[in-house]
Design a protein around this motif. Structure first.
Motif, PDB file in Angstrom:
ATOM      1  N   ARG A   1      32.997  28.476  80.016  1.00  0.00           N
ATOM      2  CA  ARG A   1      32.512  28.022  81.138  1.00  0.00           C
ATOM      3  C   ARG A   1      32.870  28.456  82.518  1.00  0.00           C
ATOM      4  O   ARG A   1      33.195  27.965  83.596  1.00  0.00           O
ATOM      5  CB  ARG A   1      33.635  26.857  80.417  1.00  0.00           C
ATOM      6  CG  ARG A   1      33.448  25.320  79.751  1.00  0.00           C
ATOM      7  CD  ARG A   1      33.817  24.818  79.503  1.00  0.00           C
ATOM      8  NE  ARG A   1      35.403  24.889  78.719  1.00  0.00           N
ATOM      9  CZ  ARG A   1      35.864  25.095  78.180  1.00  0.00           C
ATOM     10  NH1 ARG A   1      35.226  25.106  77.412  1.00  0.00           N
ATOM     11  NH2 ARG A   1      37.377  25.230  78.224  1.00  0.00           N
ATOM     12  N   LEU A   2      33.515  29.806  82.031  1.00  0.00           N
ATOM     13  CA  LEU A   2      33.923  30.786  83.005  1.00  0.00           C
ATOM     14  C   LEU A   2      35.285  29.549  83.751  1.00  0.00           C
ATOM     15  O   LEU A   2      35.927  29.649  84.808  1.00  0.00           O
ATOM     16  CB  LEU A   2      33.406  30.454  83.860  1.00  0.00           C
ATOM     17  CG  LEU A   2      31.290  31.632  83.918  1.00  0.00           C
ATOM     18  CD1 LEU A   2      30.570  31.836  85.076  1.00  0.00           C
ATOM     19  CD2 LEU A   2      32.054  33.294  83.169  1.00  0.00           C
TER      20      LEU A   2
ATOM     21  N   VAL B   1      35.278  38.814  84.545  1.00  0.00           N
ATOM     22  CA  VAL B   1      34.655  38.139  83.691  1.00  0.00           C
ATOM     23  C   VAL B   1      33.966  37.099  84.944  1.00  0.00           C
ATOM     24  O   VAL B   1      32.884  37.018  85.349  1.00  0.00           O
ATOM     25  CB  VAL B   1      35.747  37.349  82.434  1.00  0.00           C
ATOM     26  CG1 VAL B   1      34.549  36.584  82.343  1.00  0.00           C
ATOM     27  CG2 VAL B   1      36.651  38.196  81.731  1.00  0.00           C
ATOM     28  N   VAL B   2      34.978  36.258  85.409  1.00  0.00           N
ATOM     29  CA  VAL B   2      34.489  35.125  86.132  1.00  0.00           C
ATOM     30  C   VAL B   2      33.647  36.535  87.554  1.00  0.00           C
ATOM     31  O   VAL B   2      32.878  35.323  87.804  1.00  0.00           O
ATOM     32  CB  VAL B   2      35.541  33.937  87.020  1.00  0.00           C
ATOM     33  CG1 VAL B   2      35.191  33.107  87.504  1.00  0.00           C
ATOM     34  CG2 VAL B   2      35.651  33.937  85.400  1.00  0.00           C
ATOM     35  N   ALA B   3      33.914  36.828  88.379  1.00  0.00           N
ATOM     36  CA  ALA B   3      33.488  37.587  89.501  1.00  0.00           C
ATOM     37  C   ALA B   3      31.747  38.289  89.287  1.00  0.00           C
ATOM     38  O   ALA B   3      31.135  38.386  89.661  1.00  0.00           O
ATOM     39  CB  ALA B   3      34.925  38.596  89.797  1.00  0.00           C
ATOM     40  N   VAL B   4      32.020  38.330  87.722  1.00  0.00           N
ATOM     41  CA  VAL B   4      30.626  39.038  87.942  1.00  0.00           C
ATOM     42  C   VAL B   4      29.909  38.172  86.187  1.00  0.00           C
ATOM     43  O   VAL B   4      28.806  39.086  85.999  1.00  0.00           O
ATOM     44  CB  VAL B   4      30.951  40.618  86.577  1.00  0.00           C
ATOM     45  CG1 VAL B   4      31.576  41.161  87.629  1.00  0.00           C
ATOM     46  CG2 VAL B   4      31.707  40.291  85.865  1.00  0.00           C
ATOM     47  N   ARG B   5      30.456  36.942  86.483  1.00  0.00           N
ATOM     48  CA  ARG B   5      29.781  36.120  85.034  1.00  0.00           C
ATOM     49  C   ARG B   5      29.796  36.300  83.977  1.00  0.00           C
ATOM     50  O   ARG B   5      28.283  36.297  83.253  1.00  0.00           O
ATOM     51  CB  ARG B   5      28.525  35.192  85.837  1.00  0.00           C
ATOM     52  CG  ARG B   5      29.112  34.472  87.189  1.00  0.00           C
ATOM     53  CD  ARG B   5      27.941  33.952  87.716  1.00  0.00           C
ATOM     54  NE  ARG B   5      27.071  32.831  86.986  1.00  0.00           N
ATOM     55  CZ  ARG B   5      27.551  31.786  86.852  1.00  0.00           C
ATOM     56  NH1 ARG B   5      28.744  31.633  87.964  1.00  0.00           N
ATOM     57  NH2 ARG B   5      27.176  31.105  86.315  1.00  0.00           N
ATOM     58  N   ALA B   6      30.269  36.870  83.402  1.00  0.00           N
ATOM     59  CA  ALA B   6      30.776  38.054  81.782  1.00  0.00           C
ATOM     60  C   ALA B   6      31.116  36.846  81.255  1.00  0.00           C
ATOM     61  O   ALA B   6      32.010  36.693  80.648  1.00  0.00           O
ATOM     62  CB  ALA B   6      31.690  39.472  82.095  1.00  0.00           C
ATOM     63  N   ILE B   7      29.439  36.909  80.045  1.00  0.00           N
ATOM     64  CA  ILE B   7      30.355  35.562  78.756  1.00  0.00           C
ATOM     65  C   ILE B   7      30.370  36.341  78.065  1.00  0.00           C
ATOM     66  O   ILE B   7      28.708  36.677  77.449  1.00  0.00           O
ATOM     67  CB  ILE B   7      29.359  34.406  79.825  1.00  0.00           C
ATOM     68  CG1 ILE B   7      29.491  33.868  80.298  1.00  0.00           C
ATOM     69  CG2 ILE B   7      29.435  33.544  78.012  1.00  0.00           C
ATOM     70  CD1 ILE B   7      28.436  32.092  81.191  1.00  0.00           C
ATOM     71  N   PHE B   8      31.207  36.255  77.264  1.00  0.00           N
ATOM     72  CA  PHE B   8      30.368  36.926  75.923  1.00  0.00           C
ATOM     73  C   PHE B   8      29.848  35.649  74.644  1.00  0.00           C
ATOM     74  O   PHE B   8      30.817  34.990  74.661  1.00  0.00           O
ATOM     75  CB  PHE B   8      32.245  37.535  74.824  1.00  0.00           C
ATOM     76  CG  PHE B   8      32.573  37.794  74.011  1.00  0.00           C
ATOM     77  CD1 PHE B   8      31.962  38.858  73.575  1.00  0.00           C
ATOM     78  CD2 PHE B   8      32.750  37.073  73.313  1.00  0.00           C
ATOM     79  CE1 PHE B   8      31.922  39.240  72.287  1.00  0.00           C
ATOM     80  CE2 PHE B   8      33.316  38.096  71.450  1.00  0.00           C
ATOM     81  CZ  PHE B   8      32.438  39.023  71.228  1.00  0.00           C
ATOM     82  N   THR B   9      29.055  36.377  73.732  1.00  0.00           N
ATOM     83  CA  THR B   9      28.526  35.435  73.036  1.00  0.00           C
ATOM     84  C   THR B   9      28.540  36.162  71.917  1.00  0.00           C
ATOM     85  O   THR B   9      27.894  36.715  71.119  1.00  0.00           O
ATOM     86  CB  THR B   9      26.992  35.413  73.272  1.00  0.00           C
ATOM     87  OG1 THR B   9      26.870  34.835  75.242  1.00  0.00           O
ATOM     88  CG2 THR B   9      26.373  34.113  72.276  1.00  0.00           C
ATOM     89  N   PRO B  10      29.634  35.730  70.515  1.00  0.00           N
ATOM     90  CA  PRO B  10      29.972  36.575  69.530  1.00  0.00           C
ATOM     91  C   PRO B  10      28.779  35.975  68.464  1.00  0.00           C
ATOM     92  O   PRO B  10      28.324  34.805  68.204  1.00  0.00           O
ATOM     93  CB  PRO B  10      31.061  35.208  69.066  1.00  0.00           C
ATOM     94  CG  PRO B  10      31.828  34.077  69.809  1.00  0.00           C
ATOM     95  CD  PRO B  10      30.666  35.165  71.120  1.00  0.00           C
TER      96      PRO B  10
END
Length: 109
Positions: free
Chosen positions: A18-19, A55-64
């Motif tokens: 959800r950032l 994370v938020v600035a580059v919209r980095a979403i980790f999907t394990p």
């Protein structure tokens, strides 16, 4: 396929999707240590800064996509997608849990 993640790790992953910076911080101990790309950060203020910038600035979403236990750590692996060079990049997160919170996290690519 749904992974069986310990509650604090599942909460972190869900908040990251959800950032949500406050949600990402919530499962961490107040004095948690995070090691990422050679940097060592400690405490919520330093973690918040990292989450805002990396994370938020580059919209980095980790999907394990995998989880295993090694010694006293929970090792979670998967890709992170976002607006950053090389996306997606596969990461390994090594969580140390203590009293139902994340006490330490080491992130490697």
């Amino acid at each position: 396929m749904s992974l069986e993640l310990p509650i604090p790790i599942a909460a972190y992953v869900a908040a990251n999707a959800r950032l949500d910076i406050d949600g990402m911080l919530a499962p961490f101990a107040a004095d948690a240590v995070l090691r990422d790309n050679g940097a060592v950060l400690q405490g919520h203020a330093e973690l918040r800064h990292l989450f805002e910038e990396a994370v938020v600035a580059v919209r980095a979403i980790f999907t394990p996509d995998t989880v295993r236990h090694e010694d006293d750590q929970v090792v979670v692996e998967g890709p992170a997608h976002g607006d950053f060079k090389g996306s997606p990049i596969r990461f390994t997160y090594r969580f140390t849990l203590e009293n139902d919170v994340i006490k330490a996290l080491e992130i490697t690519a």
